[in-house]
Structures are given as C-alpha cells and as structure tokens.
Scaffold this motif. Structure first.
Motif, PDB file in Angstrom:
ATOM      1  N   ARG A 188      12.662 -23.863  36.391  1.00  0.00           N
ATOM      2  CA  ARG A 188      11.428 -24.804  36.011  1.00  0.00           C
ATOM      3  C   ARG A 188      11.617 -26.083  36.707  1.00  0.00           C
ATOM      4  O   ARG A 188      11.461 -27.162  36.131  1.00  0.00           O
ATOM      5  CB  ARG A 188      11.579 -24.977  34.715  1.00  0.00           C
ATOM      6  N   GLY A 189      12.280 -26.257  38.071  1.00  0.00           N
ATOM      7  CA  GLY A 189      12.088 -27.370  38.895  1.00  0.00           C
ATOM      8  C   GLY A 189      13.440 -28.461  38.575  1.00  0.00           C
ATOM      9  O   GLY A 189      13.426 -29.301  39.394  1.00  0.00           O
TER      10      GLY A 189
ATOM     11  N   PHE B   5      12.657 -20.465  41.104  1.00  0.00           N
ATOM     12  CA  PHE B   5      11.950 -21.806  40.635  1.00  0.00           C
ATOM     13  C   PHE B   5      11.516 -21.462  39.088  1.00  0.00           C
ATOM     14  O   PHE B   5      11.573 -22.320  38.481  1.00  0.00           O
ATOM     15  CB  PHE B   5      10.766 -21.950  41.388  1.00  0.00           C
TER      16      PHE B   5
ATOM     17  N   ARG C 290      15.852 -21.418  46.775  1.00  0.00           N
ATOM     18  CA  ARG C 290      15.244 -22.465  45.544  1.00  0.00           C
ATOM     19  C   ARG C 290      14.042 -21.665  45.063  1.00  0.00           C
ATOM     20  O   ARG C 290      13.538 -21.725  43.863  1.00  0.00           O
ATOM     21  CB  ARG C 290      15.262 -23.815  45.885  1.00  0.00           C
ATOM     22  N   ASP C 291      13.188 -21.357  46.126  1.00  0.00           N
ATOM     23  CA  ASP C 291      11.933 -20.758  45.689  1.00  0.00           C
ATOM     24  C   ASP C 291      11.909 -19.365  44.867  1.00  0.00           C
ATOM     25  O   ASP C 291      10.942 -19.133  44.076  1.00  0.00           O
ATOM     26  CB  ASP C 291      11.046 -20.303  47.043  1.00  0.00           C
TER      27      ASP C 291
END
Length: 224
Positions: free
Chosen positions: A91-92, A87, A83-84
């Motif tokens: 955009r979250g 990101f 996920r990192d």
C-alpha cells in the motif's frame, strides 16, 4: 552432527546423485510493518551462486511462484518491476532492508539421465541478523527439499527419509520469519464456535483478494 541420509535408492533407475557446496548471501526487503512477510511473500537480493539477483517469492496455493530479475550495479533499491507487483500488499509503504542471511549450503541433487534436476535437498548452516545497529546474530541448521521435474511421490519419499534420519519440521517455512521472530499469516483451523467459522471465512476471502491483486499486477487473470 546430523547428515543428509543416502537418497540413492529413491532415485529412478537412470538417475544419479550430485553434490556440491556453495555460500549464499541474501539481503531481505520488506516494509517497516513487515507487510510482505505477513502475507507469505519474500523479496531478497541474493549473491553467491547461479541464482544471483533479485528474487520475489509469491504464495500460489500450497507452493510458491518465484519472479527473478538480474542485479544491476548502478541501481539502488528494489527494482520498479517488483515494487509494482507488491504495491497492493505494501500500500505504497517504502521497501527497505530488514535482514541479512548468510548460508553455507551443501546441495544434494537427484538428476536424471538428461541432467535435469528431479529434486534438490539443501542442507543449510545459516547465520542471520536483523537490520539495525545493536542487533544480535543468530545461527541455526535447516534442510529443505525443492522439487524439480520429479513427482510428488518422490518429494514425499525424500521427506520421509529425512524425518526417519532425525529431521523435525520447522516452525516456519521462511528464514526471514525466523530471523524476525514472526509467523506468516495462515488460515485458522479451529471450528469450535461460529466465530471460528467467520474468522476462517474472512481469512480465506482476504487471501483470495491478495492473490487476485498479485496476479493482476503481474499481468495475469486474477480470477483464474
């Protein structure tokens, strides 16, 4: 009734042909807006072969780079490490399951004298379904070539042999794109107007920004 043609004469003198079959189950993850797919990125959890686990495929020039993590039985959702990396693309936004793809695969592999794969031809019978209730399953047949330690000439020769046997180019490079009925972003090629030139330039700059962001988030030099 299409079959993979004989590839023996394309193999180097000390190489051999190996064949085996496997069944793969892949669950794909993306945002509700399909941000990963739009940028040519695929994220999936696979089971059924020696490559089981999480796989994140990132665009890298004409090819793709693959990041892998093992699947942990007690972990729910996409691993934080993956996920990192994406990101900046999502955009979250939350990553959720968007499709399941089951593949009955027949593998033809050209292997050198040391047992190293020079190239692999995967003949897939695919059954796929988008996530959600009431969605219809779809089935299709596809074949793809993955280059191992062989050279680009071998890759081209295999491609020519497949097309000579009746294979035709797919309209998408991604199984997920076909399931969801979407194309990935690509650089426009029309240069008829000044607007086309500007669109091409903006697409290229946007792709460079995304590539740089992905590289930096996995700890590499984004300017390289």
């Amino acid at each position: 009734d299409w079959t993979v043609p004989d590839l023996a004469e394309l193999a180097p003198a000390d190489a051999r042909i190996e064949r085996h079959e496997t069944v793969l189950v892949s669950r794909y993850y993306d945002t509700a807006r399909h941000d990963l797919l739009r940028h040519g990125i695929t994220l999936r959890l696979r089971s059924g072969d020696t490559e089981s686990g999480w796989q994140l495929k990132l665009p890298e020039g004409p090819a793709r780079r693959e990041l892998r993590l093992p699947a942990e039985p007690n972990r729910r959702g996409v691993p934080t490490e993956l996920r990192d990396v994406v990101f900046g693309v999502v955009r979250g936004a939350a990553l959720r399951s968007v499709a399941r793809v089951d593949t009955a695969r027949t593998i033809t592999r050209i292997v050198d004298a040391d047992g190293t794969s020079l190239a692999e031809v995967d003949d897939d019978l695919v059954t796929a379904k988008p996530a959600g209730t009431g969605t219809q399953s779809m089935r299709w047949r596809e074949v793809e070539v993955e280059l191992g330690s062989g050279n680009n000439r071998l890759l081209r020769d295999i491609g020519r042999r497949l097309t000579a046997a009746g294979a035709v180019p797919s309209w998408t490079r991604s199984k997920l794109a076909r399931v969801l009925g979407r194309q990935t972003d690509s650089t426009a090629t029309r240069l008829d107007t000044l607007g086309d030139l500007l669109t091409n330039y903006l697409r290229e700059q946007h792709a460079a920004l995304v590539a740089g962001d992905l590289a930096l988030r996995r700890g590499e030099d984004g300017a390289a």
